[in-house]
Design a protein around this motif. Sequence first.
Motif, PDB file in Angstrom:
ATOM      1  N   GLU A  84     -11.696  86.698   4.298  1.00  0.00           N
ATOM      2  CA  GLU A  84     -13.166  85.510   4.368  1.00  0.00           C
ATOM      3  C   GLU A  84     -14.493  85.980   4.726  1.00  0.00           C
ATOM      4  OE1 GLU A  84     -10.850  82.667   6.780  1.00  0.00           O
ATOM      5  OE2 GLU A  84      -9.234  82.892   5.170  1.00  0.00           O
ATOM      6  N   ARG A  85     -15.220  86.000   4.001  1.00  0.00           N
ATOM      7  CA  ARG A  85     -16.770  85.515   4.295  1.00  0.00           C
ATOM      8  C   ARG A  85     -17.058  87.538   5.268  1.00  0.00           C
ATOM      9  NH1 ARG A  85     -14.978  80.778   5.612  1.00  0.00           N
ATOM     10  NH2 ARG A  85     -14.667  81.156   8.266  1.00  0.00           N
ATOM     11  N   GLY A  86     -16.578  88.307   4.932  1.00  0.00           N
ATOM     12  CA  GLY A  86     -16.614  89.719   5.441  1.00  0.00           C
ATOM     13  C   GLY A  86     -15.928  90.365   6.480  1.00  0.00           C
ATOM     14  N   LEU A  87     -14.829  89.316   6.625  1.00  0.00           N
ATOM     15  CA  LEU A  87     -14.710  89.152   7.804  1.00  0.00           C
ATOM     16  C   LEU A  87     -12.650  89.229   8.020  1.00  0.00           C
ATOM     17  CD1 LEU A  87     -16.258  87.235  10.891  1.00  0.00           C
ATOM     18  CD2 LEU A  87     -16.438  90.114  10.485  1.00  0.00           C
ATOM     19  N   ILE A  88     -11.788  89.550   8.486  1.00  0.00           N
ATOM     20  CA  ILE A  88     -10.033  89.602   8.864  1.00  0.00           C
ATOM     21  C   ILE A  88      -9.656  88.373   9.306  1.00  0.00           C
ATOM     22  CG2 ILE A  88      -8.157  91.315   9.177  1.00  0.00           C
ATOM     23  CD1 ILE A  88     -10.073  93.373   9.556  1.00  0.00           C
ATOM     24  N   ALA A  89      -9.183  87.672   8.785  1.00  0.00           N
ATOM     25  CA  ALA A  89      -8.345  86.601   8.775  1.00  0.00           C
ATOM     26  C   ALA A  89      -7.437  86.880   8.880  1.00  0.00           C
ATOM     27  CB  ALA A  89      -9.703  85.655   7.679  1.00  0.00           C
ATOM     28  N   LEU A  90      -6.863  87.890   8.654  1.00  0.00           N
ATOM     29  CA  LEU A  90      -5.303  88.288   9.255  1.00  0.00           C
ATOM     30  C   LEU A  90      -4.811  89.262   8.761  1.00  0.00           C
ATOM     31  CD1 LEU A  90      -1.878  87.531   8.849  1.00  0.00           C
ATOM     32  CD2 LEU A  90      -1.989  86.817   6.386  1.00  0.00           C
ATOM     33  N   LEU A  91      -3.885  90.175   9.956  1.00  0.00           N
ATOM     34  CA  LEU A  91      -3.585  91.276   9.388  1.00  0.00           C
ATOM     35  C   LEU A  91      -2.403  91.282  10.123  1.00  0.00           C
ATOM     36  CD1 LEU A  91      -4.094  94.948   9.478  1.00  0.00           C
ATOM     37  CD2 LEU A  91      -4.881  93.982  11.045  1.00  0.00           C
ATOM     38  N   GLU A  92      -1.762  92.026   9.370  1.00  0.00           N
ATOM     39  CA  GLU A  92      -0.302  91.589   9.381  1.00  0.00           C
ATOM     40  C   GLU A  92       0.440  93.521   8.931  1.00  0.00           C
ATOM     41  OE1 GLU A  92       1.260  89.472   6.085  1.00  0.00           O
ATOM     42  OE2 GLU A  92       2.273  88.093   7.680  1.00  0.00           O
ATOM     43  N   VAL A  93       0.750  94.627  10.299  1.00  0.00           N
ATOM     44  CA  VAL A  93       1.232  96.044  10.386  1.00  0.00           C
ATOM     45  C   VAL A  93       2.787  95.092  10.295  1.00  0.00           C
ATOM     46  CG1 VAL A  93       0.745  97.791  11.511  1.00  0.00           C
ATOM     47  CG2 VAL A  93      -1.134  95.876  11.373  1.00  0.00           C
ATOM     48  N   ILE A 109     -12.592  96.187   6.208  1.00  0.00           N
ATOM     49  CA  ILE A 109     -11.668  96.962   5.918  1.00  0.00           C
ATOM     50  C   ILE A 109     -12.069  98.248   6.946  1.00  0.00           C
ATOM     51  CG2 ILE A 109      -8.729  98.200   5.321  1.00  0.00           C
ATOM     52  CD1 ILE A 109      -9.603  95.557   3.153  1.00  0.00           C
ATOM     53  N   ALA A 110     -13.192  99.172   6.493  1.00  0.00           N
ATOM     54  CA  ALA A 110     -13.200 100.538   6.902  1.00  0.00           C
ATOM     55  C   ALA A 110     -13.532 100.282   8.291  1.00  0.00           C
ATOM     56  CB  ALA A 110     -14.349 100.330   5.943  1.00  0.00           C
ATOM     57  N   ALA A 111     -14.890  99.475   8.895  1.00  0.00           N
ATOM     58  CA  ALA A 111     -14.966  98.841   9.869  1.00  0.00           C
ATOM     59  C   ALA A 111     -13.907  98.239  10.871  1.00  0.00           C
ATOM     60  CB  ALA A 111     -16.004  98.062   9.875  1.00  0.00           C
ATOM     61  N   TYR A 112     -12.874  98.297  10.755  1.00  0.00           N
ATOM     62  CA  TYR A 112     -11.570  98.356  11.515  1.00  0.00           C
ATOM     63  C   TYR A 112     -11.149  99.735  11.652  1.00  0.00           C
ATOM     64  CZ  TYR A 112      -6.533  97.340  12.441  1.00  0.00           C
ATOM     65  OH  TYR A 112      -5.496  97.334  13.123  1.00  0.00           O
ATOM     66  N   PHE A 113     -11.151 100.104  11.133  1.00  0.00           N
ATOM     67  CA  PHE A 113     -10.495 101.616  11.517  1.00  0.00           C
ATOM     68  C   PHE A 113     -11.427 102.450  11.485  1.00  0.00           C
ATOM     69  CE2 PHE A 113      -7.130 100.350   7.458  1.00  0.00           C
ATOM     70  CZ  PHE A 113      -6.439 100.430   8.085  1.00  0.00           C
ATOM     71  N   ALA A 114     -12.692 102.225  11.247  1.00  0.00           N
ATOM     72  CA  ALA A 114     -13.223 103.188  12.269  1.00  0.00           C
ATOM     73  C   ALA A 114     -13.752 102.862  14.072  1.00  0.00           C
ATOM     74  CB  ALA A 114     -14.936 102.588  11.690  1.00  0.00           C
ATOM     75  N   ALA A 115     -13.225 101.692  14.113  1.00  0.00           N
ATOM     76  CA  ALA A 115     -13.124 100.685  15.753  1.00  0.00           C
ATOM     77  C   ALA A 115     -11.989 101.378  16.137  1.00  0.00           C
ATOM     78  CB  ALA A 115     -14.000  99.561  15.651  1.00  0.00           C
ATOM     79  N   GLU A 116     -11.250 102.360  15.405  1.00  0.00           N
ATOM     80  CA  GLU A 116      -9.988 101.850  16.244  1.00  0.00           C
ATOM     81  C   GLU A 116      -9.159 102.489  18.037  1.00  0.00           C
ATOM     82  OE1 GLU A 116      -6.178 104.290  14.957  1.00  0.00           O
ATOM     83  OE2 GLU A 116      -8.022 105.743  15.153  1.00  0.00           O
ATOM     84  N   HIS A 117     -10.297 103.134  18.120  1.00  0.00           N
ATOM     85  CA  HIS A 117     -10.696 103.444  19.899  1.00  0.00           C
ATOM     86  C   HIS A 117     -11.593 102.320  20.995  1.00  0.00           C
ATOM     87  CE1 HIS A 117      -6.880 105.554  19.849  1.00  0.00           C
ATOM     88  NE2 HIS A 117      -7.242 105.958  18.933  1.00  0.00           N
ATOM     89  N   ASN A 118     -11.710 100.892  19.898  1.00  0.00           N
ATOM     90  CA  ASN A 118     -13.066 100.405  20.482  1.00  0.00           C
ATOM     91  C   ASN A 118     -12.726  98.599  20.120  1.00  0.00           C
ATOM     92  OD1 ASN A 118     -15.314  99.252  21.372  1.00  0.00           O
ATOM     93  ND2 ASN A 118     -17.069 100.879  20.660  1.00  0.00           N
ATOM     94  N   PRO A 119     -12.397  98.643  21.022  1.00  0.00           N
ATOM     95  CA  PRO A 119     -11.871  96.672  20.871  1.00  0.00           C
ATOM     96  C   PRO A 119     -12.578  96.487  20.945  1.00  0.00           C
ATOM     97  CG  PRO A 119     -10.754  97.616  23.262  1.00  0.00           C
ATOM     98  CD  PRO A 119     -11.302  99.284  22.358  1.00  0.00           C
ATOM     99  N   GLU A 120     -14.237  96.291  21.112  1.00  0.00           N
ATOM    100  CA  GLU A 120     -15.467  95.611  21.402  1.00  0.00           C
ATOM    101  C   GLU A 120     -15.548  95.586  19.879  1.00  0.00           C
ATOM    102  OE1 GLU A 120     -16.865  93.089  23.451  1.00  0.00           O
ATOM    103  OE2 GLU A 120     -14.542  93.906  24.665  1.00  0.00           O
TER     104      GLU A 120
END
Length: 108
Positions: free
Chosen positions: A97-106, A10-21
């Motif tokens: 799941e296993r250290g990655l995001i499996a579902l995200l609902e905004v 989750i921290a990585a998701y927010f840190a990568a906000e403008h970097n789709p890769e």
Amino acid sequence: MHPSTLPEPIAAYFAAEHNPESLARCFTPQAVMKDDGHTYTGVEAIKAFMAKASAKYSATTVPFALEREDGLQSVRAKVTGNFPGSPINLSYRFRLERGLIALLEVTA
């Protein structure tokens, strides 16, 4: 809220906000993202949506609360950008799941 209080993906998701890769590396291959009334399935669909949204809205997201419930991590965040109603507080519900995001609902 300090990013270190968020689970790593989750921290990585927010840190990568403008970097789709970088954002794509936060998700499982079959991840599902629900945002703005649409559902995106798979990393490529999520990456394409995030790239388009980033370019269009130039939003910045600042998480301010984290709750855990029923296997989900819910983050409240202030989102500011080039869109009607900015700034707005949104909820991000993650299933990991296993250290990655499996579902995200905004949602609002």
